[in-house]
Each structure stands twice: as C-alpha cells, then as structure tokens.
Design an enzyme around this catalytic site. Structure first.
Site, mmCIF file in Angstrom:
data_model
loop_
_atom_site.group_PDB
_atom_site.id
_atom_site.type_symbol
_atom_site.label_atom_id
_atom_site.label_comp_id
_atom_site.label_asym_id
_atom_site.label_seq_id
_atom_site.Cartn_x
_atom_site.Cartn_y
_atom_site.Cartn_z
ATOM 1 N N SER A 138 2.961 38.150 6.534
ATOM 2 C CA SER A 138 2.343 36.902 6.987
ATOM 3 C C SER A 138 3.337 36.070 7.783
ATOM 4 C CB SER A 138 1.848 36.083 5.784
ATOM 5 O OG SER A 138 0.863 36.784 5.060
ATOM 6 N N ARG A 157 5.456 27.623 6.676
ATOM 7 C CA ARG A 157 4.711 27.657 5.418
ATOM 8 C C ARG A 157 3.422 26.836 5.510
ATOM 9 N NH1 ARG A 157 5.891 29.459 -0.137
ATOM 10 N NH2 ARG A 157 7.709 30.630 0.482
ATOM 11 N N HIS A 203 1.049 29.062 7.204
ATOM 12 C CA HIS A 203 0.642 30.074 6.236
ATOM 13 C C HIS A 203 -0.494 29.556 5.345
ATOM 14 C CE1 HIS A 203 1.311 32.288 2.321
ATOM 15 N NE2 HIS A 203 1.141 33.275 3.164
#
Lengths: 210, 210
Positions: free
Chosen positions: A18, A41, A44
């Site tokens: 990812s 993040r 994500h």
C-alpha cells in the site's frame, strides 16, 4: 485457507504494498521526513492519492507533534472514533488518549455555552491543554471553539491536527486554524477529512516505523 | 459563547444544512427512499458529493438491511472504528454491535488460517451470521474471507455492507462481493471507503429520522 479468490493475506505485506503504491502515485514533493510519513498514512486511510494537494502543514508541525508525543503529551480527541483509531502500541510514552464527549457534564455545558456537545466537551480539556496534541477529526464547531478558547487565554497545545469533515463549517474552521498561526497545525483544506484520516496522522507521528 | 468566528452552533441545524447541500449537489437520481438516505449519509461522512457515482447497491438492499435491523439482527463489524461509529440510540431493536477483533483467540486463529487478524476474527462470527447485518469498513481480507466462508457453507447474513478502503485488494474485494449475488450488498467501487462511511450507512438504515 484456500478458496476461489487470489489475494494478499499477510498484513505486513499489505502495508508495504500500500505504502509503495501511494509513494509511486501521490505528489509528495512538498513533504519530507516525518511530514511525508504523515501524508502517506493519511492517504492510506482514505484511499485517495490526490489528498496531498489539500494538506496544509505549518513548518515544523510534524517535529513539534512528534516531540510532544515523546514527552508524554496527552492526545485530546473530539470524537470517540478518532480516539479509537489511534494504535496504542505505537505511542512512544503510553500517552493518554482523551475523549471527553461522554462526560456526564457535557449536555448541560452545551446548553450553557449555546454550542454543540462536541464543542462543549472541549471545555473539559482545559487542565490538559498545555503541551498536548489536539486532534479534531469530526466537528468543525470543536475547532472553532478551540480557537475561541485560545483567544480567551487557554493554555497552548504543542500542535493541532484539525481535519473535520463535511459541508457546514469544515472548510471554514480549517482555514481559520491555518490562518491563526499560534500553534503548529495540520489541516486538510476543503470538505475532506474525518476520524480515520486524523487517527492516521497521529499513528504516523507516534512512531517512525511503517 | 461569542468570539471572532461566525459559525453555526446548533447541531440539528448543522445536520439539516449539510443534508440540504448534499441533496442540492449530489447526483442521487439512481436512488430513492431508504437507499437515498443511505447514500446521503455516506456522503455526509466523507464530504464528497461525487461518491454517489461509485455506490453499487443491489436492488432491495436497503429494505433487506433495514428489515433485519428491525427484527433485531446483530451488526457484525470488522473494525472497532466501525462499531464505534454506529449511533446506538438510532438502532430499532437494541441490536447487538459485535467486533471480535480483540478476542484473545484471534492471533492464533490468524496464524492457523494464514490470513490477517481481521479475517481470522470473522471465524468467530459464525454462530451469529444467519440473518445478520455484516459491515466491513476496513479490511479487504475480511470481505474476501467472508465470501470464502459463504462458499464453505456458512449461514447467510441478511445483507452485507462492504466498503473497505485502500490500495491492496479493496477494489477487488468489493467487485467480488458485488458479483457474488448471494446476499443483498452495498459497496463503493474503487479505493474509497472506510469505517466512517460504513457506520454512516448503518446509521441511515437504522432509522428513517434524519
């Protein structure tokens, strides 16, 4: 164990793949070090690589927030979902994660100050505000109320993550925080935001480990 | 009470204004009744009016899911944040909200089946699966594993909300659910999704009241 679907079943491999896709696709040129890890993040958490263009972080935000966490700063969250999304095992000093929304004093306080329950819940943060990491992932009223509390002389947090989501006051409250300048900030300009993104930012700041 | 910011402080007024903006801006022509309210609330949770174009709901999904909730169906969630985002006061039958991820048996089970902890946690749903409302808001592996369990003869839920978010397996797992057809489904095609959106869908299904 087996089945008709072919998919990655290893959690660590999923994370690695990812993050690699995000770094290949997203424009992260404006960010480096801890700030870059924060944006990765957050992307994500929401699945949108174009989020980076709306991220507004003051210079030194990531360093200030990460240092506060290492010093043991409490993490003050406007919503239970934000508090819930923070991975306790990543926190560097067993930091306290606080959400005062369920405090029994909140409904009366909201009535008294003529504001939402989320905004009223922040009144109960005062004793912990100095040097804290504030995380607003849901309510624009919480972010506006926080700025008002600072105007009234409340102690300064070490850093503020302000990413409420939505259509009424979200963009405006984030613009107000970004313009304020008293405290290092992270915002997502516009309507996008939310508890998952906010918790993801904290999780990135809490540890260099991906 | 006062301050330098002019913003809406009334929670109910904020909801009303938000939903009005969403209905003015979003293309909701494909949806009506309970299905429309579900999409509106999902958009409310993420701040993106274009989400409606990626929503794929099987015919009768909203009615099947709402009826299951009225019958007292348990709500089986893959992630704590999903469970946490469900407004208990809206549930029509004091429905149980279940997340088995923290069960102490999960790590060993994950090792045994060679899958993520989230996927392993679903093995502990079996006794409650029949007629339940399943809500996957985080992990693609959970959605793939659920389909495998149904292949293996697990009891059928009444409806499945499948909106994991991300870059590895999310789009693929949602496409697999949409193609499966055994159980009424709601998915968001592509990478977008997440716990807030998933919880918002449940909150819309739980009550007609906005």
């Amino acid at each position: 164990m087996s089945g008709r679907y072919d998919y990655e079943r290893d959690g660590a491999a999923i994370y690695r793949a990812s993050f690699a896709i995000i770094r290949a696709e997203a424009d992260l040129a404006r960010f480096s070090g801890a700030a870059e890890r924060v944006v990765v993040r957050m992307i994500h958490a929401c699945g949108m690589t174009d989020l980076s263009q709306d991220v507004d972080m003051s210079g030194g935000f990531a360093e200030a927030a990460a240092a506060a966490l290492r010093r043991g700063a409490p993490i003050l969250c406007d919503a239970r979902m934000v508090a819930n999304g923070i991975t306790r095992a990543r926190l560097p000093a067993g930091n306290e994660v606080v959400c005062t929304l369920d405090d029994p004093r909140v409904p009366a306080l909201a009535e008294k100050i003529g504001n939402t329950r989320t905004a009223a819940a922040m009144e109960l943060w005062r004793a912990r505000l100095a040097g804290s990491l504030v995380v607003v992932g849901n309510a624009p009223t919480a972010l506006f109320r926080l700025l008002e509390m600072l105007d009234e002389g409340a102690p300064l947090p070490a850093a503020i993550i302000g990413i409420p989501v939505g259509f009424v006051g979200a963009a405006e409250s984030k613009a107000a925080l970004a313009a304020d300048g008293r405290v290092p900030h992270l915002v997502v300009q516009g309507r996008r935001g939310g508890s998952a993104m906010a918790a993801a930012a904290v999780n990135a700041l809490a540890s260099d480990s991906e």
